[in-house]
Scaffold this motif. Structure first.
Motif, short mmCIF file in Angstrom:
data_model
loop_
_atom_site.label_atom_id
_atom_site.label_comp_id
_atom_site.label_asym_id
_atom_site.label_seq_id
_atom_site.Cartn_x
_atom_site.Cartn_y
_atom_site.Cartn_z
N UNK A 1 -13.83 -101.16 -33.60
CA UNK A 1 -14.73 -100.55 -32.64
C UNK A 1 -14.13 -100.65 -31.25
N UNK A 2 -14.44 -99.69 -30.45
CA UNK A 2 -13.98 -99.69 -29.08
C UNK A 2 -15.01 -98.98 -28.21
N UNK A 3 -14.88 -99.16 -26.91
CA UNK A 3 -15.79 -98.56 -25.95
C UNK A 3 -15.45 -97.09 -25.80
N UNK A 4 -16.40 -96.22 -26.09
CA UNK A 4 -16.22 -94.78 -25.97
C UNK A 4 -17.25 -94.24 -24.97
N UNK A 5 -16.80 -93.92 -23.75
CA UNK A 5 -17.75 -93.48 -22.72
C UNK A 5 -18.54 -92.24 -23.12
N UNK A 6 -17.96 -91.36 -23.91
CA UNK A 6 -18.69 -90.15 -24.32
C UNK A 6 -19.86 -90.51 -25.24
N UNK A 7 -19.62 -91.43 -26.16
CA UNK A 7 -20.69 -91.86 -27.07
C UNK A 7 -21.77 -92.64 -26.33
N UNK A 8 -21.36 -93.48 -25.39
CA UNK A 8 -22.33 -94.22 -24.56
C UNK A 8 -23.19 -93.22 -23.80
N UNK A 9 -22.55 -92.22 -23.22
CA UNK A 9 -23.27 -91.19 -22.47
C UNK A 9 -24.27 -90.44 -23.33
N UNK A 10 -23.87 -90.12 -24.57
CA UNK A 10 -24.78 -89.43 -25.49
C UNK A 10 -26.00 -90.29 -25.80
N UNK A 11 -25.76 -91.59 -26.01
CA UNK A 11 -26.88 -92.49 -26.29
C UNK A 11 -27.82 -92.59 -25.09
N UNK A 12 -27.27 -92.66 -23.89
CA UNK A 12 -28.09 -92.74 -22.68
C UNK A 12 -28.91 -91.46 -22.53
N UNK A 13 -28.28 -90.31 -22.73
CA UNK A 13 -29.00 -89.03 -22.62
C UNK A 13 -30.13 -88.95 -23.64
N UNK A 14 -29.85 -89.39 -24.86
CA UNK A 14 -30.87 -89.36 -25.91
C UNK A 14 -32.04 -90.26 -25.56
N UNK A 15 -31.75 -91.46 -25.06
CA UNK A 15 -32.81 -92.38 -24.66
C UNK A 15 -33.64 -91.79 -23.52
N UNK A 16 -32.96 -91.22 -22.55
CA UNK A 16 -33.66 -90.60 -21.41
C UNK A 16 -34.63 -89.54 -21.90
N UNK A 17 -34.14 -88.69 -22.80
CA UNK A 17 -34.99 -87.61 -23.33
C UNK A 17 -36.15 -88.17 -24.14
N UNK A 18 -35.90 -89.20 -24.95
CA UNK A 18 -36.98 -89.82 -25.73
C UNK A 18 -38.07 -90.41 -24.84
N UNK A 19 -37.65 -90.90 -23.68
CA UNK A 19 -38.62 -91.47 -22.73
C UNK A 19 -39.33 -90.39 -21.92
N UNK A 20 -38.88 -89.14 -22.04
CA UNK A 20 -39.54 -88.03 -21.36
C UNK A 20 -39.14 -87.83 -19.92
N UNK A 21 -37.97 -88.33 -19.53
CA UNK A 21 -37.50 -88.17 -18.16
C UNK A 21 -36.45 -87.06 -18.08
N UNK A 22 -36.46 -86.34 -16.96
CA UNK A 22 -35.33 -85.46 -16.68
C UNK A 22 -34.28 -86.32 -15.95
N UNK A 23 -33.12 -85.74 -15.70
CA UNK A 23 -32.05 -86.53 -15.06
C UNK A 23 -32.45 -87.04 -13.69
N UNK A 24 -33.16 -86.25 -12.93
CA UNK A 24 -33.56 -86.68 -11.59
C UNK A 24 -34.49 -87.90 -11.66
N UNK A 25 -35.48 -87.84 -12.53
CA UNK A 25 -36.43 -88.94 -12.66
C UNK A 25 -35.75 -90.21 -13.16
N UNK A 26 -34.91 -90.06 -14.17
CA UNK A 26 -34.25 -91.23 -14.76
C UNK A 26 -33.27 -91.85 -13.78
N UNK A 27 -32.54 -91.02 -13.06
CA UNK A 27 -31.57 -91.55 -12.10
C UNK A 27 -32.28 -92.34 -11.00
N UNK A 28 -33.47 -91.90 -10.61
CA UNK A 28 -34.24 -92.65 -9.61
C UNK A 28 -34.67 -94.01 -10.18
#
Length: 95
Positions: A1-28
């Motif tokens: 296993x290794x650190x893959x920034x693309x996969x980390x990013x996908x997981x973060x985006x998925x979590x954000x969407x599951x929580x119902x935030x858009x990028x602006x709201x989540x970034x705040x």
């Protein structure tokens, strides 16, 4: 296993969407700019460990999940397999 920034990013985006935030709201919520979040989600930028901790806390997941994609269930499967191996090893000794 290794650190893959693309996969980390996908997981973060998925979590954000599951929580119902858009990028602006989540970034705040995590105190970064929307453009920084966008770069993280597409894997062009790696989040700091401090930011990963903040995201994990906000999203209710572990760092293990964010960084490597491992879930608690994965750990439980491994523990279960180790228990079976121990049991069979002990059984073999008794024979």
């Amino acid at each position: 296993m290794y650190f893959d920034p693309k996969e980390v990013g996908k997981r973060i985006a998925k979590l954000r969407e599951l929580l119902g935030y858009n990028q602006e709201q989540y970034s705040q919520k995590i105190n970064i700019s929307r453009s920084a979040l966008s770069k993280i989600e597409i894997g062009d930028r790696s989040p700091s460990i401090d930011l990963l901790i903040e995201i994990a806390e906000l999203s209710g997941v572990t760092l293990d999940y964010l960084i490597l994609g491992r879930t608690q269930q994965d750990g439980n499967k491994k523990l279960g397999l180790q228990s079976v191996i121990s049991f069979l090893t002990e059984l073999e000794r008794e024979m």
